[in-house]
Enzyme design. Structure first.
Site, short mmCIF file in Angstrom:
data_model
loop_
_atom_site.label_atom_id
_atom_site.label_comp_id
_atom_site.label_asym_id
_atom_site.label_seq_id
_atom_site.Cartn_x
_atom_site.Cartn_y
_atom_site.Cartn_z
CG HIS A 82 19.22 -10.06 -10.76
ND1 HIS A 82 19.46 -9.67 -9.47
CD2 HIS A 82 19.68 -11.32 -10.84
CE1 HIS A 82 20.02 -10.66 -8.79
NE2 HIS A 82 20.16 -11.69 -9.60
CB SER A 96 17.22 -14.16 -18.36
OG SER A 96 16.36 -14.79 -17.44
CG ASP A 100 12.73 -14.40 -11.90
OD1 ASP A 100 11.69 -14.85 -12.41
OD2 ASP A 100 12.70 -13.62 -10.92
CB SER A 106 13.47 -13.54 -4.54
OG SER A 106 12.11 -13.21 -4.75
CG ASP A 165 17.56 -15.94 -5.99
OD1 ASP A 165 18.79 -16.10 -6.04
OD2 ASP A 165 16.90 -15.32 -6.85
P1 13P Z 1 17.69 -13.06 -14.59
O1 13P Z 1 17.10 -11.75 -14.22
O2 13P Z 1 18.73 -12.92 -15.67
O3 13P Z 1 16.68 -14.07 -14.94
O4 13P Z 1 18.50 -13.61 -13.30
C1 13P Z 1 17.82 -14.22 -12.23
C2 13P Z 1 18.69 -14.40 -11.05
O5 13P Z 1 19.91 -14.28 -11.08
C3 13P Z 1 18.02 -14.74 -9.77
O6 13P Z 1 18.91 -14.80 -8.69
O1 G3H Z 2 17.07 -12.11 -7.74
C1 G3H Z 2 16.42 -11.81 -8.73
C2 G3H Z 2 15.24 -12.54 -9.14
O2 G3H Z 2 14.89 -12.16 -10.44
C3 G3H Z 2 14.11 -12.37 -8.16
O3 G3H Z 2 13.51 -11.13 -8.31
O4 G3H Z 2 13.24 -10.15 -6.03
O5 G3H Z 2 11.72 -9.50 -7.91
O6 G3H Z 2 11.55 -11.76 -6.86
P1 G3H Z 2 12.45 -10.61 -7.22
ZN ZN Z 3 20.51 -13.44 -8.71
#
Ligand code: 13P
Ligand code: G3H
Ligand code: ZN
Length: 359
Positions: free
Chosen positions: A198, A235, A277, A50, A83
């Site tokens: 998420h 997840s 994630d 990300s 991402d």
């Molecule tokens: P989760 O938070 O469900 O793991 O999703 C991760 C995600 O979509 C990252 O782009």
């Molecule tokens: O896009 C969602 C993922 O869980 C990444 O999260 O932006 O905290 O790294 P983050």
């Molecule tokens: Zn996502």
């Protein structure tokens, strides 16, 4: 070196009817654990970063960690994916650092908070696809906004995502518009809004079709059977991880994620990339908490990280097995990005844009 584009990997997944989990990475421990699971199960792997990961670890450190993973596991095809890219600059700089795939998330404006209109999404995603395909890099787009069908809220939980209340129209990808979007932007994969979000707190009960709209996936797959679909927010937040986290002194209120069996329904209907994630975060955090609780005098970081890596490795191996990714790595010969670029230019990768029948 076995770096693979998302497009080649998902084409293989479609041909052999499996899904590929895409795991977020921020640290060496996560890269090592995911690669250990991939090696143990002979699975091709998508490592995704990300914008937050890139600023946490730094672009050079992340890129070098992935290079190290390739050297240590030359038999495993690795797709390195951006991402939730928020604009052209993020996507371009990822390509400069060796990413073989980028997500241009034009469902939101560049602030990653404000829902964008359709025209904006088509325009910015098309610009990124045009640039990326010239060098063989794949592009994932998103149509519809991630968020909860139970509450109508976007997802401020992990610091990005739409703010405020959204309508069902915004929260669910329109299958007819998806056809138009994919043909206009030529994306290699499409992230679908279907009630997932998420973070840990996706659903207040075990999800059914009213709050996890797999019918959207089915409807898009019917219209575009060769299109690769992506499930974000996937997840599963399994009970045993919640229990392990809470038993080690954590405080996670009861919650529900996306059950594995529902993901498998998605895979049957064209879902090829499954973003995970939060499960990885909970697995690692629960193991770290347990060491902190059981061994109050411990201060060697390795004593905390080793069990957390083992927990992440086991979780990833489980997902590789469940989604049918296991056993596929050794059957794939990565095609170079230069060859992919030639194939895009020749139009020989346009078959994913085919429409089965008018809606
Ligand atoms: P989760 O938070 O469900 O793991 O999703 C991760 C995600 O979509 C990252 O782009
Ligand atoms: O896009 C969602 C993922 O869980 C990444 O999260 O932006 O905290 O790294 P983050
Ligand atoms: Zn996502």
């Amino acid at each position: 070196m076995a770096r693979i584009s998302l497009r080649q990997l998902l084409d293989n997944a479609a041909e052999h009817n499996y899904g590929v989990p895409a795991f977020n990475v921020n640290s060496m421990e996560q890269v090592l654990a995911i690669m250990a699971a991939a090696a143990a199960t002979d699975s091709p792997v998508i490592l995704q970063a990300s914008r937050g990961a890139r600023s946490y670890a730094g672009d050079v450190m992340l890129a070098k960690m992935i290079e190290a993973a390739e050297i240590m596991n030359p038999q495993i095809p690795i797709c390195l994916h951006q991402d939730h890219g928020n604009d052209e600059t993020t996507c371009l700089s990822a390509m400069q650092h060796g990413y073989t795939s980028v997500m241009m998330d034009g469902s939101l404006m560049a602030d990653a908070k404000t829902p964008a209109n359709y025209e904006y999404n088509v325009a910015i995603t098309s610009r990124v696809t045009d640039m990326a395909h010239r060098i063989g890099v794949s592009v994932e787009g998103e149509l519809g906004v991630l968020g909860s069908l139970e509450t109508g809220m976007g997802e401020a939980e992990d610091g990005h995502g739409a703010e405020g209340k959204l309508s069902h129209d915004q929260l669910l990808t329109d299958p007819d518009q998806a056809v138009d979007f994919v043909r206009a932007t030529k994306v290699d994969a499409l992230a679908v809004a279907m009630g997932t979000s998420h973070g840990a707190y996706k659903f207040s009960r075990k999800p059914d079709g009213a709050i996890l709209a797999l019918n959207v996936v089915r409807a898009i797959h019917e219209r575009m059977p060769s299109l690769h679909l992506v499930m974000h927010g996937s997840s599963s937040v399994p009970q045993e991880l919640q229990d392990a986290f809470n038993a080690a002194g954590g405080e996670m209120p009861q919650t529900w994620g996306v059950p594995i069996e529902e993901i498998l329904v998605g895979i049957k209907h064209g879902v090829r990339k499954v973003n995970i994630d939060t499960d990885c975060r909970i697995a690692m955090a629960a193991a770290i908490r347990k060491v902190a609780m059981d061994k109050k005098s411990e201060f060697d970081p390795r004593a905390f990280m080793k069990p957390s890596m083992a927990a992440l490795r086991d979780l990833c191996a489980n997902r590789f097995e469940a989604f049918g990714t296991a056993g596929k790595a050794s059957k794939i010969k990565p095609i170079s990005l230069a060859t992919m670029a030639k194939q895009y230019a020749a139009g020989s990768l346009d078959h994913n844009l085919a429409v089965a029948h008018a809606a």
